[in-house]
Design a protein around this motif. Structure first.
Motif, PDB file in Angstrom:
ATOM      1  N   LYS A 149       0.834  -1.195   0.000  1.00 43.38           N
ATOM      2  CA  LYS A 149       0.000   0.000   0.000  1.00 43.38           C
ATOM      3  C   LYS A 149       0.874   1.252   0.000  1.00 43.38           C
ATOM      4  O   LYS A 149       1.913   1.312   0.654  1.00 43.38           O
ATOM      5  N   ALA A 150       0.437   2.241  -0.735  1.00 40.92           N
ATOM      6  CA  ALA A 150       1.214   3.480  -0.832  1.00 40.92           C
ATOM      7  C   ALA A 150       1.239   4.215   0.505  1.00 40.92           C
ATOM      8  O   ALA A 150       0.262   4.189   1.263  1.00 40.92           O
ATOM      9  N   PRO A 151       2.345   4.880   0.824  1.00 41.05           N
ATOM     10  CA  PRO A 151       2.430   5.672   2.056  1.00 41.05           C
ATOM     11  C   PRO A 151       1.372   6.771   2.073  1.00 41.05           C
ATOM     12  O   PRO A 151       0.941   7.264   1.025  1.00 41.05           O
ATOM     13  N   ARG A 152       0.992   7.162   3.277  1.00 42.73           N
ATOM     14  CA  ARG A 152      -0.047   8.181   3.430  1.00 42.73           C
ATOM     15  C   ARG A 152       0.319   9.482   2.726  1.00 42.73           C
ATOM     16  O   ARG A 152      -0.546  10.148   2.159  1.00 42.73           O
ATOM     17  N   LYS A 153       1.610   9.841   2.711  1.00 40.31           N
ATOM     18  CA  LYS A 153       2.000  11.107   2.097  1.00 40.31           C
ATOM     19  C   LYS A 153       1.714  11.111   0.593  1.00 40.31           C
ATOM     20  O   LYS A 153       1.321  12.138   0.027  1.00 40.31           O
ATOM     21  N   ASP A 154       1.887   9.964  -0.053  1.00 41.93           N
ATOM     22  CA  ASP A 154       1.608   9.879  -1.483  1.00 41.93           C
ATOM     23  C   ASP A 154       0.106   9.897  -1.755  1.00 41.93           C
ATOM     24  O   ASP A 154      -0.363  10.534  -2.707  1.00 41.93           O
ATOM     25  N   VAL A 155      -0.656   9.204  -0.931  1.00 42.39           N
ATOM     26  CA  VAL A 155      -2.110   9.213  -1.090  1.00 42.39           C
ATOM     27  C   VAL A 155      -2.658  10.616  -0.837  1.00 42.39           C
ATOM     28  O   VAL A 155      -3.557  11.095  -1.547  1.00 42.39           O
ATOM     29  N   SER A 156      -2.101  11.308   0.165  1.00 40.43           N
ATOM     30  CA  SER A 156      -2.539  12.677   0.464  1.00 40.43           C
ATOM     31  C   SER A 156      -2.229  13.618  -0.699  1.00 40.43           C
ATOM     32  O   SER A 156      -3.029  14.500  -1.029  1.00 40.43           O
ATOM     33  N   ALA A 157      -1.057  13.431  -1.316  1.00 37.94           N
ATOM     34  CA  ALA A 157      -0.693  14.264  -2.465  1.00 37.94           C
ATOM     35  C   ALA A 157      -1.667  14.030  -3.620  1.00 37.94           C
ATOM     36  O   ALA A 157      -2.079  14.972  -4.308  1.00 37.94           O
ATOM     37  N   TYR A 158      -2.038  12.756  -3.821  1.00 39.80           N
ATOM     38  CA  TYR A 158      -3.033  12.460  -4.860  1.00 39.80           C
ATOM     39  C   TYR A 158      -4.375  13.099  -4.510  1.00 39.80           C
ATOM     40  O   TYR A 158      -5.024  13.718  -5.382  1.00 39.80           O
ATOM     41  N   ASP A 159      -4.824  12.938  -3.277  1.00 39.70           N
ATOM     42  CA  ASP A 159      -6.115  13.497  -2.858  1.00 39.70           C
ATOM     43  C   ASP A 159      -6.159  15.011  -3.072  1.00 39.70           C
ATOM     44  O   ASP A 159      -7.195  15.559  -3.479  1.00 39.70           O
TER      45      ASP A 159
END
Length: 333
Positions: free
Chosen positions: A279-289
């Motif tokens: 699973k992708a790190p939260r920082k990458d998911v947050s950047a996508y969001d």
């Protein structure tokens, strides 16, 4: 025989140019290179005034034929002849815009026209307002391949987060459409390259045409694509499956994780297997969001503006070029 216009849409780099050429190879269908006519003309429709007036049709036609923004010269249509016919033709926005593609079809000896531009997936309201009888073909490709290809395009100025968003957006719009079965059709790039005959036969059933084997050789008509668009070089070769799954060599491990974390459910829904990446790190998911939220806000603003503009349209919008279009508009002559 059907006269309905055909529109090819999807995420950029999903194989829409290949499909465009497959359709253009059909003896009855002409699909031109991409232009920037339809959406711009629709967005600026109030500029042209009531198009039931010949002088306003002339102004719009001149803009289409002579503006550097429209890429009209790539179509090979005679500009002066187009302006003359637009002035003499039906008084609606769709009629003037549709005449461009009708004349392109005539130039190639074809009875029916289509248009291909991936971003039309974001502008289906505009397409259907101008062409209520349109048939939409949504080409879907493994999102990881689309992302890896977008990253390499000279014209794509976004980052990987925007690339991921482009694919998820096109899938979500397709899933959320409310068009009847004879107006919207999905097919997968991988099926089109693995078994083009069967996939194109089914597609031809949808558009109401007889399948022709020449459609399997799109490279034979690839000269319709301007040579300066060298990112379409693969369309000048035989259809191949070698590009499917190439994301595994073109994406970095963290990018695969981001794609599968964000796209996972959508990928599996369309038959694409996940690699099992962490699973992708939260920082990458947050950047996508953050990227996705920015684009969604922009789309909501655009949609609101368009709803307001529909109450202030100065004249008819829907095309009146064919018997079917005139019947839909209640014009019987």
């Amino acid at each position: 025989m059907s006269e309905r216009p055909i529109f090819v849409v999807g995420c950029p780099r999903s194989g829409t140019t290949m499909l465009q050429l497959m359709l253009h190879a059909h003896p009855r269908i002409a699909v031109p290179p991409e232009s920037r006519i339809l959406v711009q003309a629709y967005r600026e429709r109030r500029t042209w005034g009531d198009l039931r007036r010949p002088k306003n049709r002339r102004a719009l036609a001149r803009w289409i034929a002579r503006s550097s923004r429209t890429q009209f010269p790539d179509l090979g249509v005679d500009g002066d002849e187009f302006i003359r016919r637009a002035v003499e033709g039906p008084g609606s926005l769709g009629s003037v815009v549709g005449l461009v593609f009708q004349m392109f079809a005539e130039l190639h000896g074809k009875a029916r026209w289509g248009d291909k531009r991936p971003p039309y997936i974001r502008h289906l309201d505009a397409v259907l307002a101008m062409f209520p009888d349109a048939q939409i073909i949504h080409l879907i490709r493994d999102g990881r391949d689309c992302v890896s290809s977008l990253k390499e395009m000279p014209w794509f100025k976004g980052d990987i987060y925007e690339a991921v968003y482009r694919w998820t957006e096109s899938i979500d719009i397709g899933r959320g459409h409310k068009l009847p079965p004879d107006s919207y059709y999905e097919l997968r790039y991988e099926d089109l390259t693995t078994d083009p005959a069967a996939t194109l036969t089914a597609l031809c059933t949808f558009i109401g045409e007889a399948y022709d084997p020449v459609m399997r050789e799109p490279y034979r008509v690839a000269d319709v694509v301007p040579s300066h668009k060298d990112w379409h070089i693969n369309t000048r070769q035989a259809v191949t499956t070698t590009r499917a799954g190439s994301w595994s060599q073109r994406l970095e491990p963290w990018e695969v994780s981001l794609c599968e974390t964000v796209m996972g459910e959508r990928l599996t829904a369309y038959g694409y297997e996940l690699s099992g990446a962490p699973k992708a790190p939260r920082k990458d998911v947050s950047a996508y969001d953050k990227t996705a939220s920015t684009w969604r806000r922009e789309l909501r603003r655009t949609a609101l503006t368009e709803r307001i503009n529909r109450f202030r349209e100065p004249g008819p919008v829907a095309a009146l070029l064919t018997t079917t279009q005139r019947e839909l508009a209640g014009v019987h002559k």
